[in-house]
Design a protein around this motif. Sequence first.
Motif: not given
Lengths: 741, 156
Positions: A531, A534, A544, A590, A592, A713
């Motif tokens: 997180s 980002d 990102p 988002g 990750s 995100n």
Amino acid sequence: MDTTALSRREFLSTAALIVGFSFAGAPGARAQAVSGASTHTLDLSEVDAFLAVRRDGTVVVYSGKVDLGTGHRIAMRQMVAEELSIEADDVHRIELIEGDTALTPNQGPTAGSSGVMRGGVQLRQAAATAREALLALAAAKLQRPPAELTLEEGLIGAINGGPKVSIAELIGNRPFNVKLNPKVLLKDPARYSVVGRSLPRPDMAAKVTGRHVFVHDLKLPDMLHGRVVRPSAVGAKLIEVDEASIKHIAGVRVVRIESFLGVVANDEWAAVRAARELKARWSAGTGLMGDDAVAAWARRGPFARDEVLVNKGDTSALASNPKTLRATYFWPVQSHASMGPSCAVADVRADHATIWSASQATHRYQPAMAHLLGLPREKVRVIYLDGSGCYGMNGHDDAAADAALLSKAVRRPVRVQWAQEDELGWDPKGPPQLIDLRAALNDSGRISAWEAEMYVPLATASLAYVPLLGPTDAGIAQPAGQAVGLISQNADPPYTTANLKVTAHWLAGAPLRPSNIRAPGKVANCFAVESFVDQLAAVAKIDPVEFRLRDLADPRGVEVLKRCAALIGWTPRPSPAPASSSGNKARGRGISYVHYKHNETYVAVAMEVEVDRASGTIRVQRIACAHDCGLMINPDAVRNQVEGNILQALSRTLFERTTFDRERVTSLDWTRYPILRFADVPELRIDLIQRRDQPPLGAGEASSTPVPAALANAIFDATGAQMREVPFTPERVKAALREAG
Amino acid sequence: MSTFDLLVNGTRHRVASWDPQQPLLYVLRNDLGLHGAKFGCGVGQCGSCTVLIDDKSTRACHVTVAAAAGKRITTIEGLGSPEKPHPVQAAFIAEQAAQCGYCTTGIVMSTVALLRATPRPTPEQIKTALDANLCRCGSHDRVLRAVARAAGDGRA
């Protein structure tokens, strides 16, 4: 040599007893030593500890690692079959005995995604060594050099024809007496015909037709049903029991051992009602902090010690740099929340005991059971039977101790099944984590320095086993300390950073008795790290994915990130998304990434969400995952694990938090401890990378870790709101939206 | 002791219970040896104990033996066997739609009830029909695929 003397009569009587109750299919039911008449080695350096061949040629595998619903039952067979040249169609004929302290070697607990990665690899080595030994035996018998011989479908013969000899004839019902050869030649992965295939799981048909035998279904002759009445508050002592309060329920016996209180009855419903209706007076508890106080406690201590885990370069400039970014993340106490409450069956006799348990660690808890029963370790046999899914140590070992205490007290076999409030209330919990992150960017928008400070419960060094509830209440000494799993890993970013410092402030206690819960610590650490990455990318105004790829050196990491972005249809641009004008609904995406423990499986997860600004509700629409765990033994079993990891981690992120007051846990049912439902399930797109030339790595945990940050995100991308505390309830979303303006 | 006549999987059983309020689940598991229905929560929240009573998906932990008497009860064992699975069970096997499997039999029963009432459900109808069945392992996605497969076969 660690050899357990086995009475063959004992095994046969166990087998007969269970067959008599129509549980012929129960793991453990047919369990008996094959090689050798009176002893069976558990020595990890011996082939015989892992493998045997029956007189009819059937291969028997002894696995210390167990199948927790994870597919080990097929994967382990495939690994052995490949080395012994057993065809895919015959894999199901391999017998597999799991997690039996009398029969299977102690390969360590089935935890930490180690089943295939370590346990399976040991079995593979044993099988390859067995193959070597069989070829040598055949060479002597056939008067041919081993190099000219080949093993196929249980027969060994010369490559160019001639007489053959069966492995049953060579070794059937006899020990190999061969040490595991660490340098044994393994089959060339290019020639794999069994490993790498999605063979169906052998237990699936029984599971979907209700014939599968869980520990909950085991029934022994003369067995009683037991229930335990847990204290009214954590640490409360039993003052008085009013046995007359259940005199209207016939056939119930109350068992009290100091503050351990239980009931047993022939009839299960009588035991259930008696446990509910038995009146008892308890002292006040030892006092809990209450769930609302956990974050403040984590920051305040008391601490056992501080530990610098990573220290590279110099991060001291962060303190004075006005552009240093800071954020704090919090992960709450969570339950394993198993669907079925824990259950165990114990048959305690005067001088020995057998306990059937869904334990992830039968060998570890064998001394625990022996201690509470006052028996020598070798007189206590703990046999694994499937329980309801567990994701770390839930209540199963406590239930086993409960059953053992009750069976010892009444001298009959006792089955104990917990109630749901026992499971959600008393299972050892996933520990809370508080994480402070600080970082700064250099002029080119790259991370110049990174500091992480974790406030986390300390795992007690060399803890023999997690202290168990029943014996503690019964006044039987338990090890002092706590287990939490390896919770400090992955707090440093996987991206190249010159200046890096990670510190753990180890808390001396925990709000509730902790244990390992799936991907211990890494779920929260990856939530914080990814997180925060980002946030940094947003400050740098860089996409990102691009931000991550710029400083990601590992090509396998690069590949999962790129594949995941492609799978979700990623359009490069900085976050947050340009504000849209479609009313209350905001959409975002988002991503990750994790390299699990920095040396295991590679995973990237991306998702698309819609956030309702007015209500604060989150709708996850689509999740993509790219996953590289090296050699996949059974790709569909891996996929099943990845799906489960993603959905369970989504559940933990969206909904889950154990609540407790000053006395006891209060989130005791599925309304107060909600979990993900079918209506919440998004579209899943999963890309599994098969790497035949690489060692197999774990798949049971890694893909849960990037999920919370991918969701946070996506919410940030959609709205600019920063979610830093789990669960992401509508109230928290609305609060974060207000903060973001 | 009262006695109750139960019609389970087409066979009539006379069972005795000291408590007419005893949930059907305990009778199925302990008196009749049908352990496919699982004890989950005991309060009708999770669906692990789902059986069909007169074709309706019902929580066996939440219906008393007295209330179940005289009704047509179908348990997972009454659908099919590993050797001869019911089409819905065959679809679950084809999709390998379970992990630990503790919730699975209840989900299969809810699926059968759904497909008997709605042979061609939409994805939303499937999710709604299964929403009262919980799964902790996260087998949901392949369960949804299995239900869609069974609906496609149209033989529930």
